[in-house]
Design a protein around this motif. Structure first.
Motif, PDB file in Angstrom:
ATOM      1  N   MET A   5       0.848  -1.168   0.000  1.00 44.46           N
ATOM      2  CA  MET A   5       0.000   0.000   0.000  1.00 44.46           C
ATOM      3  C   MET A   5       0.892   1.229   0.000  1.00 44.46           C
ATOM      4  N   CYS A   6       0.537   2.204  -0.815  1.00 45.54           N
ATOM      5  CA  CYS A   6       1.295   3.449  -0.924  1.00 45.54           C
ATOM      6  C   CYS A   6       0.378   4.612  -0.561  1.00 45.54           C
ATOM      7  N   VAL A   7       0.712   5.325   0.517  1.00 46.25           N
ATOM      8  CA  VAL A   7      -0.097   6.453   0.999  1.00 46.25           C
ATOM      9  C   VAL A   7       0.640   7.747   0.664  1.00 46.25           C
ATOM     10  N   THR A   8      -0.088   8.705   0.090  1.00 43.09           N
ATOM     11  CA  THR A   8       0.510   9.994  -0.239  1.00 43.09           C
ATOM     12  C   THR A   8       0.831  10.753   1.040  1.00 43.09           C
ATOM     13  N   ASP A   9       2.070  11.256   1.151  1.00 42.93           N
ATOM     14  CA  ASP A   9       2.503  11.989   2.340  1.00 42.93           C
ATOM     15  C   ASP A   9       1.772  13.317   2.473  1.00 42.93           C
ATOM     16  N   ILE A  10       1.509  13.683   3.721  1.00 39.40           N
ATOM     17  CA  ILE A  10       0.995  15.012   4.029  1.00 39.40           C
ATOM     18  C   ILE A  10       2.126  15.756   4.720  1.00 39.40           C
ATOM     19  N   PRO A  11       2.496  16.929   4.207  1.00 40.72           N
ATOM     20  CA  PRO A  11       3.579  17.694   4.831  1.00 40.72           C
ATOM     21  C   PRO A  11       3.093  18.344   6.124  1.00 40.72           C
ATOM     22  N   ASP A  12       4.024  18.858   6.912  1.00 38.98           N
ATOM     23  CA  ASP A  12       3.638  19.646   8.079  1.00 38.98           C
ATOM     24  C   ASP A  12       2.811  20.832   7.592  1.00 38.98           C
ATOM     25  N   LEU A  13       1.818  21.222   8.395  1.00 37.68           N
ATOM     26  CA  LEU A  13       0.882  22.264   7.993  1.00 37.68           C
ATOM     27  C   LEU A  13       0.828  23.370   9.038  1.00 37.68           C
ATOM     28  N   THR A  14       0.204  24.477   8.663  1.00 35.30           N
ATOM     29  CA  THR A  14      -0.056  25.586   9.578  1.00 35.30           C
ATOM     30  C   THR A  14      -1.558  25.650   9.815  1.00 35.30           C
ATOM     31  N   TYR A  15      -1.956  25.923  11.067  1.00 31.32           N
ATOM     32  CA  TYR A  15      -3.381  26.011  11.392  1.00 31.32           C
ATOM     33  C   TYR A  15      -4.064  26.975  10.419  1.00 31.32           C
ATOM     34  N   GLY A  16      -5.212  26.567   9.918  1.00 36.41           N
ATOM     35  CA  GLY A  16      -5.918  27.364   8.916  1.00 36.41           C
ATOM     36  C   GLY A  16      -5.675  26.867   7.503  1.00 36.41           C
ATOM     37  N   ALA A  17      -4.835  25.840   7.364  1.00 34.96           N
ATOM     38  CA  ALA A  17      -4.541  25.284   6.038  1.00 34.96           C
ATOM     39  C   ALA A  17      -5.815  24.708   5.423  1.00 34.96           C
ATOM     40  N   LEU A  18      -5.842  24.666   4.122  1.00 36.15           N
ATOM     41  CA  LEU A  18      -6.975  24.083   3.404  1.00 36.15           C
ATOM     42  C   LEU A  18      -7.103  22.598   3.729  1.00 36.15           C
ATOM     43  N   ASP A  19      -8.299  22.066   3.546  1.00 36.89           N
ATOM     44  CA  ASP A  19      -8.515  20.630   3.733  1.00 36.89           C
ATOM     45  C   ASP A  19      -7.571  19.844   2.838  1.00 36.89           C
ATOM     46  N   GLN A  20      -7.153  18.691   3.327  1.00 37.46           N
ATOM     47  CA  GLN A  20      -6.235  17.828   2.591  1.00 37.46           C
ATOM     48  C   GLN A  20      -6.982  16.596   2.100  1.00 37.46           C
ATOM     49  N   SER A  21      -6.678  16.175   0.897  1.00 39.87           N
ATOM     50  CA  SER A  21      -7.282  14.965   0.343  1.00 39.87           C
ATOM     51  C   SER A  21      -6.335  13.796   0.591  1.00 39.87           C
ATOM     52  N   MET A  22      -6.820  12.797   1.313  1.00 39.97           N
ATOM     53  CA  MET A  22      -6.023  11.612   1.602  1.00 39.97           C
ATOM     54  C   MET A  22      -6.157  10.647   0.428  1.00 39.97           C
ATOM     55  N   GLN A  47       0.815   7.582   9.310  1.00 34.77           N
ATOM     56  CA  GLN A  47       1.555   8.772   8.905  1.00 34.77           C
ATOM     57  C   GLN A  47       1.293   9.850   9.952  1.00 34.77           C
ATOM     58  N   SER A  48       2.324  10.606  10.293  1.00 34.01           N
ATOM     59  CA  SER A  48       2.126  11.712  11.231  1.00 34.01           C
ATOM     60  C   SER A  48       2.699  12.990  10.639  1.00 34.01           C
ATOM     61  N   PHE A  49       2.122  14.100  11.061  1.00 33.09           N
ATOM     62  CA  PHE A  49       2.603  15.414  10.646  1.00 33.09           C
ATOM     63  C   PHE A  49       2.240  16.407  11.737  1.00 33.09           C
ATOM     64  N   VAL A  50       2.882  17.562  11.704  1.00 38.53           N
ATOM     65  CA  VAL A  50       2.688  18.577  12.738  1.00 38.53           C
ATOM     66  C   VAL A  50       1.894  19.745  12.158  1.00 38.53           C
ATOM     67  N   VAL A  51       0.923  20.213  12.932  1.00 43.01           N
ATOM     68  CA  VAL A  51       0.173  21.418  12.580  1.00 43.01           C
ATOM     69  C   VAL A  51       0.677  22.526  13.504  1.00 43.01           C
ATOM     70  N   SER A  52       1.291  23.543  12.914  1.00 40.87           N
ATOM     71  CA  SER A  52       1.865  24.654  13.673  1.00 40.87           C
ATOM     72  C   SER A  52       0.855  25.778  13.858  1.00 40.87           C
ATOM     73  N   LYS A  53       1.118  26.624  14.842  1.00 42.44           N
ATOM     74  CA  LYS A  53       0.274  27.796  15.068  1.00 42.44           C
ATOM     75  C   LYS A  53       0.403  28.739  13.879  1.00 42.44           C
ATOM     76  N   ALA A  54      -0.688  29.400  13.535  1.00 43.31           N
ATOM     77  CA  ALA A  54      -0.677  30.399  12.464  1.00 43.31           C
ATOM     78  C   ALA A  54      -0.186  31.723  13.042  1.00 43.31           C
ATOM     79  N   PRO A  55       0.492  32.540  12.236  1.00 42.71           N
ATOM     80  CA  PRO A  55       0.905  33.852  12.746  1.00 42.71           C
ATOM     81  C   PRO A  55      -0.324  34.725  12.988  1.00 42.71           C
ATOM     82  N   LEU A  56      -0.252  35.541  14.029  1.00 43.97           N
ATOM     83  CA  LEU A  56      -1.348  36.431  14.365  1.00 43.97           C
ATOM     84  C   LEU A  56      -1.209  37.721  13.581  1.00 43.97           C
TER      85      LEU A  56
END
Length: 106
Positions: A1-18, A71-80
């Motif tokens: 099985m091959c799963v497409t990687d999700i990069p680290d994201l910032t809060y508020g990022a668009l929805d991701q398609s798995m 798969q794991s990735f980090v969601v970072s805080k968005a800049p204020l």
């Protein structure tokens, strides 16, 4: 099985398609194991900050074994970002018995 990687994201990022493919041709299901995200079908929505762990599973059949991938990735805080109107208030400084007090001018 091959799963497409999700990069680290910032809060508020668009929805991701798995997405995932399997050489068996069997369907792949996704589940959020932990973290600030929810899945609706194969669409992943971010709900906060932190580490997200997503699991892809494929049930086996008589010809193929079951498969699991995480798969794991980090969601970072968005800049204020703050924007203020161009308004002003004038304050005067009044000294009473050695104590400074600020008062709004009427």
């Amino acid at each position: 099985m091959c799963v497409t990687d999700i990069p680290d994201l910032t809060y508020g990022a668009l929805d991701q398609s798995m997405t995932a493919t399997a050489s068996s041709g069997l369907s792949v299901d996704f589940h959020v194991i932990s973290g600030p995200a929810v899945l609706n079908g194969s669409t992943l929505s971010i709900t906060g900050t932190g580490t997200v762990v997503v699991e892809a599973t494929q049930a086996g059949d008589t010809d193929f074994l079951a498969a699991v991938a995480q798969q794991s990735f980090v969601v970072s805080k968005a800049p204020l970002s703050v924007t203020a109107d161009d308004l002003s208030i004038t304050y005067i400084n009044i000294y009473l018995r050695g104590v400074s007090k600020w008062r709004k001018r009427k």
